[in-house]
Design an enzyme around this catalytic site. Structure first.
Site, PDB file in Angstrom:
ATOM      1  N   GLY A   1       2.225   2.149  10.727  1.00 43.78           N
ATOM      2  CA  GLY A   1       3.145   3.281  10.589  1.00 43.78           C
ATOM      3  C   GLY A   1       3.822   3.702  11.875  1.00 43.78           C
TER       4      GLY A   1
ATOM      5  CD  GLU B   1      -3.243   5.532   6.532  1.00 39.55           C
ATOM      6  OE1 GLU B   1      -3.193   5.573   5.292  1.00 39.55           O
ATOM      7  OE2 GLU B   1      -2.311   5.070   7.237  1.00 39.55           O
TER       8      GLU B   1
ATOM      9  N   GLY C   1       2.771  -1.134   4.349  1.00 40.24           N
ATOM     10  CA  GLY C   1       2.793   0.295   4.033  1.00 40.24           C
ATOM     11  C   GLY C   1       4.223   0.751   3.773  1.00 40.24           C
ATOM     12  N   GLY C   2       4.831   1.345   4.786  1.00 41.65           N
ATOM     13  CA  GLY C   2       6.164   1.956   4.647  1.00 41.65           C
ATOM     14  C   GLY C   2       7.191   1.078   3.947  1.00 41.65           C
TER      15      GLY C   2
ATOM     16  CB  SER D   1       5.145  -1.785  12.127  1.00 39.91           C
ATOM     17  OG  SER D   1       4.685  -0.457  12.328  1.00 39.91           O
TER      18      SER D   1
ATOM     19  CD  GLU E   1      -3.483  -2.786   7.298  1.00 37.87           C
ATOM     20  OE1 GLU E   1      -2.341  -2.938   6.893  1.00 37.87           O
ATOM     21  OE2 GLU E   1      -4.187  -1.810   6.998  1.00 37.87           O
TER      22      GLU E   1
ATOM     23  CG  HIS F   1      -5.810   1.618   5.100  1.00 38.22           C
ATOM     24  ND1 HIS F   1      -5.424   2.638   5.931  1.00 38.22           N
ATOM     25  CD2 HIS F   1      -4.748   0.790   4.998  1.00 38.22           C
ATOM     26  CE1 HIS F   1      -4.171   2.435   6.311  1.00 38.22           C
ATOM     27  NE2 HIS F   1      -3.733   1.326   5.765  1.00 38.22           N
TER      28      HIS F   1
ATOM     29  CG  ASN G   1      -1.720   1.229   1.407  1.00 44.05           C
ATOM     30  OD1 ASN G   1      -1.796   2.049   0.489  1.00 44.05           O
ATOM     31  ND2 ASN G   1      -2.350   1.391   2.558  1.00 44.05           N
ATOM     32  CD1 TRP G   2       3.561   0.812  -2.706  1.00 45.98           C
ATOM     33  CD2 TRP G   2       3.666   1.828  -4.704  1.00 45.98           C
ATOM     34  NE1 TRP G   2       4.265  -0.002  -3.563  1.00 45.98           N
ATOM     35  CE2 TRP G   2       4.343   0.585  -4.797  1.00 45.98           C
ATOM     36  CE3 TRP G   2       3.601   2.645  -5.839  1.00 45.98           C
ATOM     37  CZ2 TRP G   2       4.941   0.154  -5.982  1.00 45.98           C
ATOM     38  CZ3 TRP G   2       4.201   2.206  -7.022  1.00 45.98           C
ATOM     39  CH2 TRP G   2       4.864   0.970  -7.088  1.00 45.98           C
ATOM     40  CE  LYS G   3      -0.112   3.475   4.673  1.00 41.80           C
ATOM     41  NZ  LYS G   3      -0.179   3.684   6.096  1.00 41.80           N
TER      42      LYS G   3
END
Ligand code: PEP
Length: 259
Positions: free
Chosen positions: A181, A105, A242-243, A221, A175, A103, A10-12
């Protein structure tokens, strides 16, 4: 029952066109490192087509490397006066096979509820997309011993009314919000406990046979150095990353742990 592990990035709202293309080419070029793991790249929508070309996506969403492309969100209607939104058939039209829905967010920053996620999940399935349905508790909820209740409500609400044949097509991502994150990963035991709960809920919604087919990813994470312990758990079938998905080495390192 053997499930094919699935690792999605997930590159956001990160990268630009050049960097997105470069990352997609790197992952596609090195896909063999992930063995039989299914790899999915979820760039910002404006770069879906560029990432699709970079991995050599055919019209039906397949690519020579097997790397698939997914969106991070979509509208639930097939067309119409919804300024700024993207319809499920449009995603299919450019070769997307997956879409992340609900998600944390989207839930916290954009007001998405289980009802919203439910409508979108049905719309994604109707369009032929595989939804990656996200659930997870906040730190306050975990500390208040409400994890099971919260995840139960989210699963039952987000997946209400799906037929068994639709349920077996979805991917669920557990998640925990406190792990997204933050660098604080759930312990493999904490994650496994919730994954087993989710599989039990899927069995109640459909049947144990259907539940056994559904892939449940862990997200929060995940890094190459903690992925193997998560991958060793019986109900963890991949990761939503993510990251660490923004670097080919890290993303493929995680995928390798699930191979
Ligand atoms: C995510 O946002 O889906 C996620 C898991 O992020 P991170 O890996 O950065 O915690």
């Amino acid at each position: 029952m053997s499930r094919r592990n699935i690792v999605a990035g997930n590159w956001k709202m990160n990268l630009d066109r050049a960097k997105a293309t470069e990352l997609a080419q790197a992952v596609a070029g090195r896909h063999a490192e992930a063995g039989s793991v299914e790899l999915v790249l979820c760039p910002p929508s404006v770069y879906l087509a560029a990432v699709g070309s970079a991995v050599g996506l055919a019209a039906n969403g397949t690519s020579p490397s097997g790397v698939a492309v997914g969106a991070q969100n979509m509208h639930d209607k097939a067309s119409g006066a919804f300024t700024g939104e993207i319809a499920p058939p449009m995603l299919v039209d450019i070769g997307c096979r997956f879409v992340i829905l609900g998600h944390s967010e989207r839930r916290t920053l954009f007001g998405e509820t289980d009802a919203t996620v439910n409508t979108k999940t049905k719309a994604a399935l109707a369009a032929g997309l595989t939804p990656i349905v996200c659930v997870g508790e906040t730190l306050e909820e975990r500390e208040g011993n409400r994890t099971q209740a919260v995840v139960t409500t989210q699963i039952n609400g987000s997946l209400a009314g799906l037929s068994p044949s639709d349920l077996e097509k979805i991917v669920v991502a557990y998640e925990p919000v406190w792990a997204i994150g933050t660098g604080k990963v759930a312990t493999p035991q904490q994650a496994q406990e919730v994954h087993a709960l989710i599989r039990g809920l899927l069995a109640s919604l459909a049947s144990p046979a259907v539940a056994a087919k559904v892939r449940i990813q862990y997200g929060g994470s995940v890094k190459p150095d903690n992925a193997a312990d998560l991958a060793a758990q019986p109900d963890i079938d991949g990761a939503l990353v993510g990251g660490a998905s923004l670097k080919a080495d890290d993303f493929l390192g995680i995928a390798k742990a699930f191979a």
